[in-house]
Scaffold this motif. Structure first.
Motif, PDB file in Angstrom:
ATOM      1  N   THR A 119      -0.443  56.501 -30.947  1.00  0.00           N
ATOM      2  CA  THR A 119       0.836  56.163 -30.337  1.00  0.00           C
ATOM      3  C   THR A 119       0.968  54.652 -30.388  1.00  0.00           C
ATOM      4  N   VAL A 120       2.158  54.164 -30.678  1.00  0.00           N
ATOM      5  CA  VAL A 120       2.381  52.723 -30.638  1.00  0.00           C
ATOM      6  C   VAL A 120       2.999  52.383 -29.290  1.00  0.00           C
ATOM      7  N   VAL A 121       2.321  51.498 -28.582  1.00  0.00           N
ATOM      8  CA  VAL A 121       2.794  51.029 -27.282  1.00  0.00           C
ATOM      9  C   VAL A 121       3.316  49.612 -27.473  1.00  0.00           C
ATOM     10  N   LEU A 122       4.483  49.360 -26.902  1.00  0.00           N
ATOM     11  CA  LEU A 122       5.096  48.029 -26.966  1.00  0.00           C
ATOM     12  C   LEU A 122       4.734  47.251 -25.712  1.00  0.00           C
ATOM     13  N   TYR A 123       4.294  46.021 -25.919  1.00  0.00           N
ATOM     14  CA  TYR A 123       3.974  45.131 -24.807  1.00  0.00           C
ATOM     15  C   TYR A 123       4.857  43.899 -24.926  1.00  0.00           C
ATOM     16  N   GLY A 124       5.673  43.692 -23.939  1.00  0.00           N
ATOM     17  CA  GLY A 124       6.484  42.486 -23.875  1.00  0.00           C
ATOM     18  C   GLY A 124       5.774  41.458 -23.007  1.00  0.00           C
ATOM     19  N   LEU A 150       1.156  47.873 -30.533  1.00  0.00           N
ATOM     20  CA  LEU A 150      -0.276  48.166 -30.505  1.00  0.00           C
ATOM     21  C   LEU A 150      -0.526  49.663 -30.633  1.00  0.00           C
ATOM     22  N   ALA A 151      -1.248  50.071 -31.680  1.00  0.00           N
ATOM     23  CA  ALA A 151      -1.602  51.473 -31.883  1.00  0.00           C
ATOM     24  C   ALA A 151      -2.739  51.831 -30.930  1.00  0.00           C
ATOM     25  N   GLU A 181      -0.738  57.094 -24.749  1.00  0.00           N
ATOM     26  CA  GLU A 181       0.568  56.453 -24.551  1.00  0.00           C
ATOM     27  C   GLU A 181       0.616  55.620 -23.269  1.00  0.00           C
ATOM     28  N   HIS A 182      -0.462  55.620 -22.511  1.00  0.00           N
ATOM     29  CA  HIS A 182      -0.515  54.846 -21.275  1.00  0.00           C
ATOM     30  C   HIS A 182      -0.879  53.395 -21.594  1.00  0.00           C
ATOM     31  N   PRO A 183      -0.150  52.457 -21.038  1.00  0.00           N
ATOM     32  CA  PRO A 183      -0.443  51.047 -21.298  1.00  0.00           C
ATOM     33  C   PRO A 183      -1.886  50.696 -20.932  1.00  0.00           C
ATOM     34  N   LYS A 207       9.331  55.109 -28.404  1.00  0.00           N
ATOM     35  CA  LYS A 207       9.933  56.381 -28.785  1.00  0.00           C
ATOM     36  C   LYS A 207      10.398  56.221 -30.221  1.00  0.00           C
ATOM     37  N   VAL A 208       9.737  56.899 -31.152  1.00  0.00           N
ATOM     38  CA  VAL A 208       9.946  56.693 -32.579  1.00  0.00           C
ATOM     39  C   VAL A 208      11.401  56.887 -32.991  1.00  0.00           C
TER      40      VAL A 208
END
Length: 101
Positions: A3-8, A36-37, A41-43, A69-70
């Motif tokens: 899962t790719v998680v986005l971190y701002g 980040l792969a 899905e949890h940060p 969300k792809v």
């Protein structure tokens, strides 16, 4: 499945980066998005912080994370991020920084 998680975050480019990329100038502060792969899905903020340092960023502020969300990559607003998503899946991570922010 990855899962790719986005971190701002907002961070200072301090150098010492392990990855070769078109990085910003030293000691400039930028808003960024880390793709980040992960296996979950949890940060994972510790993992994300370590990965940010590999891109040369430190002094992170306002670090947030949520799974990508792809299907949003098919929208006009997010289509330009598809390459970063693919890079994260293939290489483990990718970063976008916004100059002059």
């Amino acid at each position: 499945m990855k899962t790719v998680v986005l971190y701002g975050f907002e961070g200072e480019f301090v150098g010492g980066n392990e990855y070769d990329y078109n990085h910003p100038e030293l000691h400039h502060v930028h808003k960024c998005i880390l793709f980040l792969a992960q296996d979950s899905e949890h940060p994972d903020f510790e993992f994300a912080t370590t990965e940010c340092s590999k891109f040369g960023f430190a002094n992170l502020k306002n670090l947030t994370g949520k799974p990508l969300k792809v299907d949003v990559l098919n929208t006009d607003s997010f289509r330009g991020f598809a390459g970063f998503y693919e890079e994260a899946l293939n290489e483990g991570s990718s970063i976008v920084y916004y100059p002059n922010t």
